[in-house]
Scaffold this motif. Structure first.
Motif, short mmCIF file in Angstrom:
data_model
loop_
_atom_site.label_atom_id
_atom_site.label_comp_id
_atom_site.label_asym_id
_atom_site.label_seq_id
_atom_site.Cartn_x
_atom_site.Cartn_y
_atom_site.Cartn_z
N ARG A 255 0.68 -1.91 5.59
CA ARG A 255 1.61 -1.72 4.48
C ARG A 255 1.80 -0.23 4.22
O ARG A 255 0.82 0.52 4.17
N ILE A 256 3.05 0.17 4.07
CA ILE A 256 3.38 1.54 3.69
C ILE A 256 3.96 1.48 2.28
O ILE A 256 5.00 0.86 2.05
N LEU A 263 10.84 -1.37 -1.82
CA LEU A 263 9.85 -2.35 -1.40
C LEU A 263 8.96 -1.72 -0.33
O LEU A 263 9.44 -0.88 0.46
N PRO A 264 7.69 -2.06 -0.26
CA PRO A 264 6.83 -1.49 0.78
C PRO A 264 7.24 -1.99 2.16
O PRO A 264 7.82 -3.07 2.30
N LEU A 265 6.95 -1.19 3.17
CA LEU A 265 7.10 -1.64 4.54
C LEU A 265 5.88 -2.51 4.89
O LEU A 265 4.74 -2.06 4.75
N VAL A 266 6.13 -3.74 5.31
CA VAL A 266 5.05 -4.66 5.70
C VAL A 266 5.21 -4.97 7.18
O VAL A 266 6.26 -5.44 7.60
N ASP A 267 4.17 -4.70 7.94
CA ASP A 267 4.25 -4.84 9.40
C ASP A 267 3.04 -5.65 9.88
O ASP A 267 1.90 -5.20 9.76
N SER A 335 4.38 10.83 -1.53
CA SER A 335 3.10 10.24 -1.97
C SER A 335 2.83 8.90 -1.30
O SER A 335 2.44 7.93 -1.96
N ALA A 336 3.07 8.83 0.00
CA ALA A 336 2.93 7.56 0.70
C ALA A 336 1.46 7.24 0.98
O ALA A 336 0.65 8.14 1.22
N VAL A 337 1.16 5.94 0.97
CA VAL A 337 -0.19 5.46 1.27
C VAL A 337 -0.05 4.33 2.30
O VAL A 337 0.83 3.47 2.18
#
Length: 537
Positions: A255-256, A263-267, A335-337
């Protein structure tokens, strides 16, 4: 009673059973191939035409008659090999005699554990180098390991039918599969090889699957089956180029999360690991559809985390391209996690802050613009009734990028004025129907909206202000039509009193909606991190 008389007594009883059961009993005139009788069934009633009805059942029988005082039988290994590999149902049938009467019968059907026993013994003799001596070797079967059968024709027929309930073709297929795969473990093949490497990192590259066509040497390829290892036939040893495609050991989710993303990137991803240390070095990879995260641990306890986008695929959809744009622009996110969850270890959550690049501000604007463009493109396609699972190429996305960014600029209010490249005085204080085309693979998305236009300057060029743009709708068109042609068609079907109709393209407007290229392909981010070292194995 000598052995010949004993054998004839058992054969007479077997022939009698076959006669009582309505079976055709064909004796072997020279018993050198492992069977004494070939038993054929008559044709069974069938609803099919004669040319399509199933063939009748046929069985192979090795008969071994013994006295009641015996507790085992012995059969030569070469004969058992023939029975084991024959596609027909094969049986060892032992009539047990008391005086001149058969009082009991034992049966071994060469499938399952009995077939496995024969195949294992053959591999064991192969491992000893005694392949030419199978005619001198025997397998002993204890009578109490055979299935009991009543000495009658009805019991014989029932036993044969139970062994082949779905017909000869299905039986042959099932037995062939057993002959080929019985005793194969989860890792049946083992290869011994060496790789030319300059450092432990070179070896990690090979075992994680990155070093393709690496120079090396294969010394042996072994098959471990039925507890016996043997060299694989037809394989070549020696020097050459080696590649390894490691199998995943688990599943995970990447998840990004960033304020830059709605929305978060979900991979969804696969976990690949080098399952051993090489001079204190370890490596693990989590590879998804859009991102690959590789962690390398060093002997000093430090770890290097490398994050790279996955190259585009020709099978990607609009949703895939939106995620790809985010994956390529990670260094531009605010501020990405990154979080990684492993499916089979619910409590194992890895959370890593993603550091921005030096050009993060400029890149962030470009990334935000393109995320917005692809999301808007997906929304347009859905409104037009387009199949969102349609695959699109990178060229399709590039061609659609600028027209979508132009529409996005109108909708967001970022484009508040424009200059006309030719006299268009009638635009002043006018209601304008704006029509645009977005090419998308084999179709185009034709959108239209309404806005008010007023002149703010007439010299040296005409400058206009845009007010109150309102998106109205979108249609799906086959490629090949022109923007002007679509404007004419809409003008006939939509009644907008007093409006000026405009095709929104660069030949009319010299505005400020230049498309920005996709975030350039950057080197994978790689920074020292304090990441827990995995346990051995």
């Amino acid at each position: 009673m000598n052995s010949d008389d004993l054998g004839e007594l058992g054969a007479d009883a077997f022939r009698t059973w076959c006669t009582h059961a309505g079976l055709i009993c064909n004796p072997s005139t020279r018993d050198r191939a492992g069977w004494d009788f070939l038993v054929d069934f008559p044709h069974a009633p069938s609803l099919h035409s004669l040319d399509r009805r199933p063939g009748p059942q046929s069985c192979v029988v090795q008969l071994k008659t013994v006295l009641e005082t015996s507790d085992n039988i012995r059969i030569r290994l070469d004969m058992l090999e023939r029975l084991a590999k024959d596609v027909k149902p094969c049986f060892i049938i032992t009539p047990v005699v008391r005086g001149l009467e058969v009082v009991n019968v034992r049966v071994w059907h060469l499938r399952g554990e009995h077939l496995e026993r024969v195949l294992r013994r053959l591999r064991q003799e192969q491992a000893k180098g005694l392949t030419a001596e199978t005619g001198k070797k025997h397998i002993t079967f204890r009578l109490d390991t055979g299935e009991p059968m009543a000495p009658s024709g009805a019991a014989l027929r029932t036993m044969f039918e139970a062994a082949c309930p779905k017909g000869m073709q299905a039986y042959a297929s099932g037995k062939g599969a057993e002959v080929a795969t019985l005793g194969m473990g989860e890792v049946p093949y083992q290869v011994s090889f060496s790789i030319d490497a300059q450092s432990p990192l070179d070896l990690l590259d090979f075992f994680i699957g990155d070093a393709k066509n690496a120079p090396g040497e294969i010394s042996a390829l072994m098959e471990d089956r039925l507890g016996v290892k043997l060299p694989m036939a037809g394989t070549m040893a020696g020097r050459g180029e080696l590649s390894l495609e490691p199998a995943p050991v688990g599943d995970a989710v990447i998840r990004i999360i960033s304020p830059s993303l709605t929305l978060p990137l979900v991979d969804r991803a696969a976990i690949i690991t080098v399952p051993f240390e090489i001079e204190g070095h370890r490596r693990l990879r989590v590879r998804g559809r859009y991102l690959s995260v590789t962690v390398t641990w060093f002997p000093d306890g430090m770890a290097d985390v490398e994050i790279a986008p996955i190259p585009p695929s020709d099978t990607w959809t609009l949703r895939d391209w939106a995620s790809h744009v985010i994956a390529r622009g990670l260094a531009s996110l605010e501020s990405a996690v990154m979080e990684i969850d492993r499916d089979d270890v619910p409590e194992a959550l890895v959370s890593l802050p993603l550091l921005s690049s030096e050009r993060s501000q400029d890149r962030r604007k470009a990334l935000s613009k393109h995320i917005s463009a692809v999301r808007r493109l997906e929304n347009l396609a859905a409104q037009a009734g387009m199949d969102l699972e349609r695959t699109l190429t990178a060229e399709d996305i590039d061609r659609a990028s600028e027209p979508v960014l132009a529409l996005d600029a109108l909708e967001s209010g970022n484009l508040v004025s424009f200059e006309a490249t030719e006299p268009v005085e009638e635009f002043n204080d006018a209601t304008v129907v704006v029509v645009g085309l977005v090419p998308l693979g084999q179709i185009s998305l034709a959108w239209h909206g309404l806005m008010r236009v007023s002149a703010t300057a007439l010299q040296p060029v005409m400058r206009f202000r845009l007010d109150d743009f309102r998106f109205v709708g979108v249609h799906r068109l086959r490629n090949g039509g022109t923007l002007a042609g679509h404007v004419d068609r809409l003008r006939e079907t939509l009644a907008v009193e007093g409006a000026i109709w405009v095709g929104w393209d660069r030949s009319l407007i010299a505005g400020s909606f230049e498309g920005v290229p996709l975030p350039e392909s950057v080197e994978p981010t790689s920074q020292p991190r304090d990441v827990d070292r995995p346990g051995a194995g």
